[in-house]
Every structure is written in structure tokens, then in C-alpha cells.
Design a protein around this motif. Structure first.
Motif, PDB file in Angstrom:
ATOM      1  N   VAL A 166       1.923 -18.701   3.047  1.00 31.64           N
ATOM      2  CA  VAL A 166       2.034 -17.418   3.747  1.00 31.64           C
ATOM      3  C   VAL A 166       1.741 -16.269   2.784  1.00 31.64           C
ATOM      4  O   VAL A 166       2.316 -16.192   1.699  1.00 31.64           O
ATOM      5  N   GLN A 204       5.344 -20.763  -0.202  1.00 28.83           N
ATOM      6  CA  GLN A 204       5.572 -22.120   0.292  1.00 28.83           C
ATOM      7  C   GLN A 204       7.069 -22.385   0.235  1.00 28.83           C
ATOM      8  O   GLN A 204       7.668 -22.406  -0.844  1.00 28.83           O
ATOM      9  N   GLN A 233       9.859 -21.524  16.022  1.00 26.24           N
ATOM     10  CA  GLN A 233       8.902 -20.624  16.661  1.00 26.24           C
ATOM     11  C   GLN A 233       8.244 -19.702  15.642  1.00 26.24           C
ATOM     12  O   GLN A 233       8.806 -19.426  14.583  1.00 26.24           O
ATOM     13  N   GLU A 234       7.046 -19.219  16.009  1.00 29.03           N
ATOM     14  CA  GLU A 234       6.431 -18.166  15.218  1.00 29.03           C
ATOM     15  C   GLU A 234       7.189 -16.872  15.473  1.00 29.03           C
ATOM     16  O   GLU A 234       7.460 -16.525  16.628  1.00 29.03           O
ATOM     17  N   GLU A 241      10.163 -22.526   7.894  1.00 33.74           N
ATOM     18  CA  GLU A 241       9.046 -23.200   7.242  1.00 33.74           C
ATOM     19  C   GLU A 241       7.952 -22.184   6.979  1.00 33.74           C
ATOM     20  O   GLU A 241       7.465 -21.523   7.894  1.00 33.74           O
ATOM     21  N   HIS A 298       4.237 -21.944   4.976  1.00 37.69           N
ATOM     22  CA  HIS A 298       3.187 -22.706   4.310  1.00 37.69           C
ATOM     23  C   HIS A 298       2.031 -21.769   3.974  1.00 37.69           C
ATOM     24  O   HIS A 298       1.327 -21.285   4.879  1.00 37.69           O
ATOM     25  N   SER A 315      -2.117 -14.523   6.434  1.00 41.38           N
ATOM     26  CA  SER A 315      -2.618 -15.895   6.422  1.00 41.38           C
ATOM     27  C   SER A 315      -1.438 -16.842   6.253  1.00 41.38           C
ATOM     28  O   SER A 315      -0.333 -16.435   5.893  1.00 41.38           O
ATOM     29  N   GLY A 316      -1.689 -18.125   6.519  1.00 39.90           N
ATOM     30  CA  GLY A 316      -0.645 -19.127   6.403  1.00 39.90           C
ATOM     31  C   GLY A 316       0.098 -19.313   7.713  1.00 39.90           C
ATOM     32  O   GLY A 316      -0.165 -18.624   8.712  1.00 39.90           O
ATOM     33  N   THR A 317       1.024 -20.260   7.715  1.00 38.48           N
ATOM     34  CA  THR A 317       1.815 -20.545   8.913  1.00 38.48           C
ATOM     35  C   THR A 317       3.293 -20.327   8.619  1.00 38.48           C
ATOM     36  O   THR A 317       3.783 -20.686   7.546  1.00 38.48           O
ATOM     37  N   LEU A 318       3.988 -19.759   9.597  1.00 38.44           N
ATOM     38  CA  LEU A 318       5.405 -19.436   9.458  1.00 38.44           C
ATOM     39  C   LEU A 318       6.104 -19.779  10.758  1.00 38.44           C
ATOM     40  O   LEU A 318       5.700 -19.330  11.840  1.00 38.44           O
ATOM     41  N   ARG A 319       7.160 -20.591  10.650  1.00 38.37           N
ATOM     42  CA  ARG A 319       7.970 -20.942  11.816  1.00 38.37           C
ATOM     43  C   ARG A 319       9.438 -20.753  11.461  1.00 38.37           C
ATOM     44  O   ARG A 319       9.891 -21.164  10.393  1.00 38.37           O
ATOM     45  N   LYS A 333       3.742  -9.369  10.164  1.00 39.83           N
ATOM     46  CA  LYS A 333       2.951 -10.532  10.558  1.00 39.83           C
ATOM     47  C   LYS A 333       2.167 -11.023   9.351  1.00 39.83           C
ATOM     48  O   LYS A 333       1.552 -10.217   8.636  1.00 39.83           O
TER      49      LYS A 333
END
Length: 320
Positions: A13, A27, A69-70, A9, A11, A61-65, A58
Motif C-alpha cells: 500500500v 506490508q 472490506q475495502e 491486511e 499489501h 496503489s496496493g490492496t487494503l482490507r 484512499k
């Protein structure tokens, strides 16, 4: 019905290296048990995206799983579930083919018997059985790619990240690789594959099209075709001298949204919302216009190279 969980996932990023280089606002959701193909021009951000998923970069910005897990906080157990094939050769040039695979297998704690079994299977898959004693430094570019893939698969990962796995590989072996990728998918494994061969997008369940660090489109191969063309295509073949008359006649059909003259003499591409459903009606329509000598009429799937260029051109037009 229970929804399949996502293996990846992303979002919004972003990871930038300077003002114009990197990936931006990616996305993406990749469900478990699917093949996701990432295509785009060289330097568009495919490798950076894979490295983000692998935890080598790394996000700014944004979220990554990934697998829940990150990547920067992967547990040892999660890392063991991931196979990573980088774009560049990173194995040991002074070890031979078998020693390289054995070394990687030992990192994952495979027993001797399991190691031998997996190595035999993978050497056959990548067709390196006759090169087991050849040093890494003595391998051709294509053989290095094959060895990299064997090492990425040796521990039977649940998630395979493969950056250009078929680069420099002959067409027959590329087909063999994709057969194996589909076999892994059918075993509920997940694959994120980048490729320089745009036509390989047709082998994927979902395809992402990248340009200048941005993920422009995500869809099934058929969905991308419809997006590029504005529908589906029925190809009509008539004598070249009847092209203009046939195009005028077919334009009057209520389900036809566009008519295009093909580059191939005597062929017309008829755009409709649903080719399979409309084809019988088009056949009957020309039965009522017997002056047109229809030589062939069939559903047509344009090569994915053409689809890719259409999508890129659409994005360029949108920018203007």
C-alpha cells in the motif's frame, strides 16, 4: 488449529502527497485480538497509515482490507465496529465533556440506559468525572486526548484505531490506558495504536517500526530486541578493575557471540542466542574462574528507546 483471521491486511500500500512524502509499499497483517503498536519519528507516516485504515485516505496503489472490506466501501455495519481516535482534537468545543460523549454515543444508536452506563465507565477510565460540565474549549491538551479516547470507545468497537492516545498524558494514567487496552485485547478486540513514547512498544503484541514513510520491521517486542542486538543479553557486574579480565574470560565461552562493555562502570553485556537457557551455564563458568568477583549476573532487557535507536541506525547503515 484454525488460523485467527486478520482484522487488517495491507499489501504494498502506498499513498504519496509529493515525491518524498507519504507512505510507501506498506506490508502488514494484523490478526484479530491483538495490539499492534506503530512507532517511529515524527512525520514518518504513522498518522497517514492510520488514516488509510480508517478510510480517510484512499491508497494510490496496493490492496487494503479492514474487517474484510475495502475502507472506501465500508458498510454502515462495518463502520459501527470501528472506533477512531484521531491525533488532533475534532470534537465540539461548545459542548461540555458529557455532551460530547453523549453526542457520539447517539450517532451509534445506543439506548439511554446503555449510554449512561458506558459514559460512567469511560469517564472513570479517563479520569474526567470531575470535569463533565467543562466545555471542550476549556480543556487542557491532555484532557482533550482523554475525551477523544472516551468517545472512540463509547460504542465498544471491535477495532480501535488510536493515533497517539497517550500523548500529553501523565505516566500513571498512561499505564491505566494500557491496562485497559490489554483488557480489550483479552476480549478479542483489535487495536492499532501509534505512540510517541517508544517504550510503550513493550506493551504491544506486535510492533511496526516506521521511518521515512516505510515500515522497516514488524515483530514482537522480543523479536525486535533480538534483531537490534543480534541475540539476547546477560548482564554481568564485576569490580571495575576486573572488567578487562572478565571480558577476556567470557569471550572464550562457546555460546557467547559478543561481549560489550556497558556504559555503566563494572557492567558487561554478554550476547548469547538464548539468555534464559544460557544463564545457568554462564554462572557455572564463572564458578570455575573464582578469581573474578562476580557481584551480579542476570538476564537483561535493554530499554526499548535504545532498541529503537539501534534499529534506525541499522537501517541508515544499510542505506549507505
Amino acid at each position: 488449529m484454525e488460523q485467527t483471521p486478520n482484522a487488517i491486511e495491507m499489501h504494498n500500500v502506498s499513498r504519496t502527497f509529493d515525491q518524498d512524502t507519504g507512505v510507501f509499499d506498506i506490508q502488514m497483517e494484523l490478526p484479530e485480538g491483538a495490539i499492534f503498536g506503530l512507532i517511529g519519528p515524527s512525520g514518518c507516516g504513522k498518522t497517514t497509515t492510520v488514516r488509510l485504515v480508517a478510510g480517510l485516505y484512499k491508497p494510490d496503489s496496493g490492496t487494503l482490507r479492514v474487517l474484510g472490506q475495502e475502507p472506501q466501501r465500508f458498510t454502515m455495519r462495518t463502520r459501527e465496529r470501528i472506533g477512531y481516535m484521531p491525533q488532533q482534537f475534532v470534537l465540539y468545543p461548545n459542548l461540555n465533556v458529557r455532551e460530547n460523549i453523549e453526542f457520539v454515543a447517539s450517532l451509534y444508536g445506543l439506548s439511554k440506559s446503555e449510554r449512561n452506563r458506558r459514559i460512567s465507565t469511560l469517564l472513570e477510565l479517563v479520569e474526567l468525572e470531575d470535569a463533565t460540565k467543562r466545555l471542550g474549549s476549556q480543556l487542557s491538551g491532555g484532557m482533550k486526548r482523554r475525551l477523544e479516547l472516551a468517545c472512540a470507545l463509547v460504542h465498544n468497537p471491535m477495532l480501535l484505531l488510536a493515533d497517539e492516545p497517550t500523548a500529553g498524558i501523565d505516566p500513571l494514567l498512561r499505564n491505566k490506558f494500557w491496562e485497559h487496552f490489554r483488557h480489550l485485547r483479552d476480549e478479542s478486540r483489535t487495536l492499532l495504536v501509534t505512540t510517541q513514547y517508544v517504550g510503550e512498544a513493550a506493551y504491544c503484541d506486535m510492533v511496526g517500526v516506521m521511518r521515512q514513510g516505510r515500515l522497516l520491521y514488524i515483530d514482537t517486542p522480543d523479536g525486535l530486541r533480538k534483531r537490534a542486538l543480534g541475540g539476547e543479553v546477560i548482564r554481568l557486574t564485576v569490580p571495575p578493575q576486573q572488567i578487562h579480565t572478565a571480558m577476556h574470560i567470557i569471550w572464550q565461552h562457546p555460546l557467547v557471540t559478543d561481549v560489550r562493555r556497558s556504559r555503566t562502570p563494572g557492567k558487561i553485556d554478554i550476547l548469547v542466542p538464548h539468555a534464559a537457557e544460557t544463564l545457568p551455564d554462564i554462572v557455572r563458568y564463572f564458578d570455575d574462574h573464582s578469581a573474578i568477583a562476580v557481584e551480579q549476573i542476570e538476564e537483561y532487557l535493554p530499554p526499548f528507546d535504545d532498541i529503537f535507536m539501534m534499529l534506525i541506525e541499522q537501517d541508515e547503515d544499510h542505506e549507505q
